[in-house]
Design a protein around this motif. Structure first.
Motif, PDB file in Angstrom:
ATOM      1  N   VAL A  94       0.836  -1.200   0.000  1.00 53.85           N
ATOM      2  CA  VAL A  94       0.000   0.000   0.000  1.00 53.85           C
ATOM      3  C   VAL A  94       0.872   1.252   0.000  1.00 53.85           C
ATOM      4  O   VAL A  94       0.572   2.233  -0.702  1.00 53.85           O
ATOM      5  CB  VAL A  94      -0.946  -0.009   1.222  1.00 53.85           C
ATOM      6  CG1 VAL A  94      -1.656   1.329   1.378  1.00 53.85           C
ATOM      7  CG2 VAL A  94      -1.961  -1.135   1.093  1.00 53.85           C
ATOM      8  N   GLU A  95       1.959   1.222   0.776  1.00 51.28           N
ATOM      9  CA  GLU A  95       2.867   2.375   0.816  1.00 51.28           C
ATOM     10  C   GLU A  95       3.460   2.656  -0.561  1.00 51.28           C
ATOM     11  O   GLU A  95       3.579   3.827  -0.974  1.00 51.28           O
ATOM     12  CB  GLU A  95       3.991   2.117   1.831  1.00 51.28           C
ATOM     13  CG  GLU A  95       3.546   2.093   3.282  1.00 51.28           C
ATOM     14  CD  GLU A  95       2.869   0.778   3.683  1.00 51.28           C
ATOM     15  OE1 GLU A  95       2.263   0.728   4.765  1.00 51.28           O
ATOM     16  OE2 GLU A  95       2.927  -0.202   2.898  1.00 51.28           O
ATOM     17  N   GLU A  96       3.837   1.601  -1.276  1.00 46.83           N
ATOM     18  CA  GLU A  96       4.394   1.779  -2.623  1.00 46.83           C
ATOM     19  C   GLU A  96       3.328   2.263  -3.598  1.00 46.83           C
ATOM     20  O   GLU A  96       3.618   3.085  -4.473  1.00 46.83           O
ATOM     21  CB  GLU A  96       5.009   0.462  -3.094  1.00 46.83           C
ATOM     22  CG  GLU A  96       6.295   0.134  -2.357  1.00 46.83           C
ATOM     23  CD  GLU A  96       6.808  -1.257  -2.633  1.00 46.83           C
ATOM     24  OE1 GLU A  96       8.047  -1.442  -2.681  1.00 46.83           O
ATOM     25  OE2 GLU A  96       5.984  -2.194  -2.785  1.00 46.83           O
ATOM     26  N   ILE A  97       2.099   1.778  -3.446  1.00 45.04           N
ATOM     27  CA  ILE A  97       1.004   2.260  -4.289  1.00 45.04           C
ATOM     28  C   ILE A  97       0.806   3.763  -4.096  1.00 45.04           C
ATOM     29  O   ILE A  97       0.673   4.521  -5.068  1.00 45.04           O
ATOM     30  CB  ILE A  97      -0.295   1.496  -3.972  1.00 45.04           C
ATOM     31  CG1 ILE A  97      -0.180   0.034  -4.419  1.00 45.04           C
ATOM     32  CG2 ILE A  97      -1.499   2.158  -4.644  1.00 45.04           C
ATOM     33  CD1 ILE A  97      -1.287  -0.866  -3.906  1.00 45.04           C
ATOM     34  N   ASP A  98       0.782   4.208  -2.846  1.00 43.83           N
ATOM     35  CA  ASP A  98       0.564   5.634  -2.564  1.00 43.83           C
ATOM     36  C   ASP A  98       1.745   6.489  -3.011  1.00 43.83           C
ATOM     37  O   ASP A  98       1.560   7.635  -3.419  1.00 43.83           O
ATOM     38  CB  ASP A  98       0.309   5.833  -1.062  1.00 43.83           C
ATOM     39  CG  ASP A  98      -1.075   5.370  -0.635  1.00 43.83           C
ATOM     40  OD1 ASP A  98      -1.973   5.298  -1.498  1.00 43.83           O
ATOM     41  OD2 ASP A  98      -1.264   5.082   0.563  1.00 43.83           O
ATOM     42  N   ARG A  99       2.935   5.924  -2.947  1.00 45.10           N
ATOM     43  CA  ARG A  99       4.128   6.706  -3.306  1.00 45.10           C
ATOM     44  C   ARG A  99       4.337   6.767  -4.819  1.00 45.10           C
ATOM     45  O   ARG A  99       4.693   7.813  -5.373  1.00 45.10           O
ATOM     46  CB  ARG A  99       5.360   6.108  -2.626  1.00 45.10           C
ATOM     47  CG  ARG A  99       6.685   6.772  -3.000  1.00 45.10           C
ATOM     48  CD  ARG A  99       7.783   6.373  -2.027  1.00 45.10           C
ATOM     49  NE  ARG A  99       7.890   4.940  -1.871  1.00 45.10           N
ATOM     50  CZ  ARG A  99       8.594   4.126  -2.673  1.00 45.10           C
ATOM     51  NH1 ARG A  99       9.237   4.631  -3.722  1.00 45.10           N
ATOM     52  NH2 ARG A  99       8.670   2.834  -2.433  1.00 45.10           N
ATOM     53  N   LEU A 100       4.098   5.649  -5.508  1.00 47.79           N
ATOM     54  CA  LEU A 100       4.434   5.555  -6.933  1.00 47.79           C
ATOM     55  C   LEU A 100       3.250   5.814  -7.859  1.00 47.79           C
ATOM     56  O   LEU A 100       3.437   6.217  -8.988  1.00 47.79           O
ATOM     57  CB  LEU A 100       4.966   4.146  -7.235  1.00 47.79           C
ATOM     58  CG  LEU A 100       6.234   3.713  -6.507  1.00 47.79           C
ATOM     59  CD1 LEU A 100       6.520   2.239  -6.778  1.00 47.79           C
ATOM     60  CD2 LEU A 100       7.416   4.574  -6.925  1.00 47.79           C
ATOM     61  N   ASN A 101       2.059   5.544  -7.420  1.00 48.60           N
ATOM     62  CA  ASN A 101       0.757   5.465  -8.104  1.00 48.60           C
ATOM     63  C   ASN A 101       0.486   3.998  -8.444  1.00 48.60           C
ATOM     64  O   ASN A 101       1.404   3.172  -8.514  1.00 48.60           O
ATOM     65  CB  ASN A 101       0.592   6.408  -9.308  1.00 48.60           C
ATOM     66  CG  ASN A 101       1.341   5.993 -10.559  1.00 48.60           C
ATOM     67  OD1 ASN A 101       1.317   4.837 -10.962  1.00 48.60           O
ATOM     68  ND2 ASN A 101       2.002   6.949 -11.201  1.00 48.60           N
ATOM     69  N   ILE A 102      -0.772   3.665  -8.659  1.00 48.30           N
ATOM     70  CA  ILE A 102      -1.162   2.262  -8.790  1.00 48.30           C
ATOM     71  C   ILE A 102      -0.587   1.608 -10.044  1.00 48.30           C
ATOM     72  O   ILE A 102      -0.210   0.434 -10.017  1.00 48.30           O
ATOM     73  CB  ILE A 102      -2.706   2.114  -8.742  1.00 48.30           C
ATOM     74  CG1 ILE A 102      -3.113   0.632  -8.769  1.00 48.30           C
ATOM     75  CG2 ILE A 102      -3.380   2.896  -9.848  1.00 48.30           C
ATOM     76  CD1 ILE A 102      -2.547  -0.217  -7.645  1.00 48.30           C
ATOM     77  N   LEU A 103      -0.479   2.347 -11.150  1.00 42.89           N
ATOM     78  CA  LEU A 103       0.087   1.753 -12.359  1.00 42.89           C
ATOM     79  C   LEU A 103       1.539   1.358 -12.135  1.00 42.89           C
ATOM     80  O   LEU A 103       1.933   0.221 -12.420  1.00 42.89           O
ATOM     81  CB  LEU A 103      -0.020   2.719 -13.536  1.00 42.89           C
ATOM     82  CG  LEU A 103       0.724   2.279 -14.807  1.00 42.89           C
ATOM     83  CD1 LEU A 103       0.197   0.934 -15.307  1.00 42.89           C
ATOM     84  CD2 LEU A 103       0.611   3.337 -15.888  1.00 42.89           C
ATOM     85  N   GLN A 104       2.342   2.282 -11.622  1.00 44.39           N
ATOM     86  CA  GLN A 104       3.766   1.988 -11.421  1.00 44.39           C
ATOM     87  C   GLN A 104       3.975   0.901 -10.376  1.00 44.39           C
ATOM     88  O   GLN A 104       4.895   0.078 -10.498  1.00 44.39           O
ATOM     89  CB  GLN A 104       4.513   3.269 -11.029  1.00 44.39           C
ATOM     90  CG  GLN A 104       4.577   4.313 -12.126  1.00 44.39           C
ATOM     91  CD  GLN A 104       5.174   3.779 -13.418  1.00 44.39           C
ATOM     92  OE1 GLN A 104       6.171   3.038 -13.399  1.00 44.39           O
ATOM     93  NE2 GLN A 104       4.575   4.129 -14.545  1.00 44.39           N
TER      94      GLN A 104
END
Length: 204
Positions: free
Chosen positions: A77-87
């Motif tokens: 979830v942290e990576e989703i919020d930091r990078l955006n869901i596509l990335q």
């Protein structure tokens, strides 16, 4: 039904790659990569969305038993919020390919976005309906993500994640309003961000 023709055309060890969980408001995005044995392809492979839960689970087990190699990874979830869901989805897919042993000679990836894999890679729109390997990956990713969300539901029962897998269905949205967001909610997603903003305003 998906078949093995694209894999045969590419030659060598070909991995099918797919992800599950781009749309939900909570939980990680999960990716899977699979190298099928052309002599032992599980019967009934299809796009995971077109299979019942029982069939997905049966195929999940058969794929693990019969494939040359399997890898299931995720982006948090942290990576989703930091990078955006596509990335974050592309990151999870790269991780899955890199985790395969033996390494693939080529990849078939569902969709139209190249995940940055190092081996020759072909993106296939609706690949989970065309390629047996991508279909297998879609099943692995879906079943694993559903398991993760069911486990999280035991810690946070208000949201119904064991039923909705974190998607923004009415029960989930209502619980967000009443209970608030957890550490497993994607704060960059508009419905969650709105609830957090309303809570912040109410407390200040």
């Amino acid at each position: 039904m998906p078949d093995f023709s694209m894999e045969l055309h590419m030659g060598g060890l070909v991995a099918g790659v797919d992800e599950a969980g781009r749309g939900p408001l909570a939980g990680p995005v999960v990716a899977a990569a699979v190298i099928l044995d052309p002599e032992h392809i599980p019967l009934g492979l299809d796009d995971s969305k077109r299979l019942s839960k029982t069939k997905r689970q049966r195929l999940f087990d058969h794929i693990h038993e019969q494939a040359v190699a399997v890898a299931i990874t995720q982006a948090s979830v942290e990576e989703i919020d930091r990078l955006n869901i596509l990335q974050a989805s592309l990151l999870a897919m790269r991780r899955a390919v890199e985790a395969l042993d033996p390494a693939p000679h080529a990849c078939l990836v569902d969709g139209n976005q190249h995940p940055g894999t190092k081996c020759p890679t072909r993106c296939v729109i609706k690949g989970d309906q065309l390629s047996a390997s991508i279909a297998a990956a879609s099943i692995l990713a879906k079943v694993k993500r559903d398991q993760i969300m069911a486990d999280l539901a035991r810690k946070h029962p208000a949201y119904g994640w064991e039923q909705n897998a974190g998607y923004g269905v009415p029960k989930h949205l209502e619980a967000l309003k009443l209970v608030g967001a957890t550490a497993y909610h994607r704060k960059s997603f508009a419905p969650v961000r709105k609830i957090l903003l309303q809570t912040h305003k109410a407390n200040n």
